[in-house]
Design a protein around this motif. Structure first.
Motif, short mmCIF file in Angstrom:
data_model
loop_
_atom_site.label_atom_id
_atom_site.label_comp_id
_atom_site.label_asym_id
_atom_site.label_seq_id
_atom_site.Cartn_x
_atom_site.Cartn_y
_atom_site.Cartn_z
N ALA A 141 0.84 -1.19 0.00
CA ALA A 141 0.00 0.00 0.00
C ALA A 141 0.88 1.24 0.00
CB ALA A 141 -0.90 0.01 1.24
N CYS A 142 0.33 2.35 -0.46
CA CYS A 142 1.05 3.62 -0.38
C CYS A 142 0.06 4.75 -0.18
CB CYS A 142 1.93 3.85 -1.60
SG CYS A 142 1.03 4.19 -3.13
N LEU A 143 0.58 5.91 0.16
CA LEU A 143 -0.21 7.12 0.32
C LEU A 143 0.06 8.05 -0.86
CD1 LEU A 143 0.46 7.71 4.13
CD2 LEU A 143 -1.51 6.57 3.08
N GLY A 144 -0.88 8.91 -1.19
CA GLY A 144 -0.71 9.82 -2.31
C GLY A 144 -1.66 10.99 -2.24
N ASP A 145 -1.83 11.67 -3.34
CA ASP A 145 -2.77 12.78 -3.39
C ASP A 145 -4.19 12.26 -3.20
OD1 ASP A 145 -0.69 14.50 -3.94
OD2 ASP A 145 -0.97 14.41 -6.12
N GLN A 146 -5.02 13.08 -2.55
CA GLN A 146 -6.38 12.64 -2.26
C GLN A 146 -7.17 12.30 -3.53
OE1 GLN A 146 -8.42 15.17 0.48
NE2 GLN A 146 -10.10 13.73 0.78
N LYS A 147 -6.94 13.06 -4.61
CA LYS A 147 -7.67 12.82 -5.84
C LYS A 147 -7.24 11.53 -6.54
CE LYS A 147 -4.50 15.71 -8.54
NZ LYS A 147 -4.37 16.93 -9.38
N ARG A 148 -6.15 10.91 -6.07
CA ARG A 148 -5.65 9.69 -6.71
C ARG A 148 -5.88 8.44 -5.86
NH1 ARG A 148 0.20 10.24 -8.65
NH2 ARG A 148 -0.42 8.29 -9.65
N ILE A 149 -6.60 8.58 -4.77
CA ILE A 149 -6.92 7.42 -3.94
C ILE A 149 -7.67 6.39 -4.79
CG2 ILE A 149 -8.25 6.57 -1.97
CD1 ILE A 149 -7.73 9.30 -0.64
N GLY A 150 -7.24 5.14 -4.71
CA GLY A 150 -7.86 4.08 -5.50
C GLY A 150 -7.06 3.68 -6.72
N PRO A 194 14.89 -2.60 4.27
CA PRO A 194 15.62 -2.79 3.00
C PRO A 194 14.68 -2.71 1.80
CG PRO A 194 15.29 -4.89 4.11
CD PRO A 194 14.86 -3.83 5.08
N PRO A 195 15.19 -2.24 0.67
CA PRO A 195 14.37 -2.25 -0.55
C PRO A 195 14.07 -3.68 -0.96
CG PRO A 195 16.66 -1.71 -1.06
CD PRO A 195 16.54 -1.72 0.44
N ILE A 196 12.95 -3.86 -1.63
CA ILE A 196 12.55 -5.20 -2.04
C ILE A 196 11.80 -5.12 -3.37
CG2 ILE A 196 10.42 -5.05 -0.65
CD1 ILE A 196 10.63 -8.10 -0.23
N GLY A 197 12.10 -6.08 -4.24
CA GLY A 197 11.36 -6.20 -5.49
C GLY A 197 12.18 -5.87 -6.72
N ASP A 198 12.03 -6.67 -7.76
CA ASP A 198 12.55 -6.34 -9.08
C ASP A 198 11.58 -5.41 -9.79
OD1 ASP A 198 15.05 -8.14 -9.53
OD2 ASP A 198 13.55 -9.47 -8.63
N VAL A 199 10.31 -5.60 -9.51
CA VAL A 199 9.25 -4.68 -9.93
C VAL A 199 8.30 -4.55 -8.74
CG1 VAL A 199 9.39 -5.27 -12.40
CG2 VAL A 199 7.80 -6.52 -10.91
N SER A 200 7.46 -3.52 -8.76
CA SER A 200 6.55 -3.34 -7.64
C SER A 200 5.17 -2.89 -8.09
CB SER A 200 7.13 -2.33 -6.64
OG SER A 200 7.40 -1.09 -7.25
N ILE A 201 4.19 -3.31 -7.33
CA ILE A 201 2.79 -2.91 -7.52
C ILE A 201 2.35 -2.22 -6.24
CG2 ILE A 201 0.44 -3.70 -7.95
CD1 ILE A 201 1.67 -6.20 -9.28
N LYS A 202 1.80 -1.01 -6.39
CA LYS A 202 1.36 -0.25 -5.23
C LYS A 202 -0.10 0.15 -5.39
CE LYS A 202 5.95 1.88 -4.75
NZ LYS A 202 6.68 3.15 -4.60
N GLY A 203 -0.77 0.29 -4.27
CA GLY A 203 -2.14 0.77 -4.29
C GLY A 203 -2.25 2.00 -3.39
N ILE A 204 -2.74 3.10 -3.93
CA ILE A 204 -2.91 4.32 -3.12
C ILE A 204 -4.20 4.17 -2.32
CG2 ILE A 204 -3.14 6.83 -3.14
CD1 ILE A 204 -1.68 6.92 -5.77
N VAL A 205 -4.05 3.90 -1.03
CA VAL A 205 -5.21 3.61 -0.19
C VAL A 205 -5.75 4.85 0.51
CG1 VAL A 205 -4.52 1.21 0.17
CG2 VAL A 205 -3.73 2.98 1.78
N ASN A 206 -4.93 5.90 0.62
CA ASN A 206 -5.36 7.11 1.31
C ASN A 206 -4.40 8.24 0.96
OD1 ASN A 206 -6.95 8.71 3.04
ND2 ASN A 206 -7.19 7.02 4.50
N PHE A 207 -4.68 9.44 1.48
CA PHE A 207 -3.81 10.59 1.20
C PHE A 207 -2.69 10.65 2.24
CE2 PHE A 207 -7.15 12.12 3.99
CZ PHE A 207 -6.48 12.89 4.93
#
Length: 198
Positions: free
Chosen positions: A107-116, A136-149
């Motif tokens: 999960a990650c946080l972001g701008d309110q208009k981009r939640i989801g 530590p960093p992890i992943g060769d690639v990553s998938i994130k979901g903006i769950v909140n601001f």
């Protein structure tokens, strides 16, 4: 939980409620995740003690319920991959005979208009940065979901995030991954069938 996202930090983004989101996301993942890799690992990061940070373990649990999904999944609601065991998990990859290709999900946080929005980016993610943890960093690639601001009181924001949005995003990611693998498998079958008739 990773840091808020800048516009230049990802190579693909779509909202989980977009029309055809599962199919569109699966098409992108099919092109950017090596489903043929001998040691493909999905690391689903987060905690089941926080509604906002549960995107990773929810995704891991949903993927685990697809009994035919053949890849290793680390991080579920039952056995989360979080700050207490992440470093040990990353270190364990060095002992693999075949170095794993790791898909990190968080999960990650972001701008309110981009939640989801669901984001894909090449390279590792940095878990815990949004809540000032050094992991530590992890992943060769990553998938994130903006769950909140993001931007202030991150712990409180995570605790008060609606479980519904976290669950729906997790479900979309897991189904897109499963569909991408299924499409990869069908492509291999069709290729073998074509080669056997030529």
């Amino acid at each position: 939980m990773t840091l808020p996202i800048s516009n230049s930090a990802f190579s693909y983004a779509l909202h989980y409620e977009d029309s055809g989101a599962t199919w569109r996301l699966s098409s992108f993942l099919l092109e950017h995740i090596p489903f043929h890799h001998e040691n493909l690992v999905f690391c689903c990061i987060g905690s089941d003690r926080s509604t906002g940070d549960a995107l990773g373990p929810l995704t891991g649990s949903i993927l685990s319920n697809f009994v035919s999904f053949p890849y290793k999944i680390i991080g579920t609601l039952e056995e989360p991959l979080h700050a207490l065991n992440l470093s040990q998990t990353v270190d364990s990859f060095e002992n693999h005979k075949v170095p794993p290709f790791v898909v990190a999900i968080d999960a990650c946080l972001g701008d309110q208009k981009r939640i989801g929005e669901i984001l894909f980016q090449p390279g590792p993610l940095l878990p815990g940065k949004a809540v000032k943890k050094e992991l530590p960093p992890i992943g060769d690639v990553s998938i994130k979901g903006i769950v909140n601001f993001g931007g202030f009181m991150e712990h409180t924001i995570l605790q008060t995030t609606r479980l519904n949005i976290t669950y729906e995003m997790s479900n979309r990611i897991a189904r897109a991954l499963y569909l991408a693998w299924h499409r990869h498998s069908l492509k291999k079958v069709h290729q073998r069938h074509y080669e056997s008739h030529n």
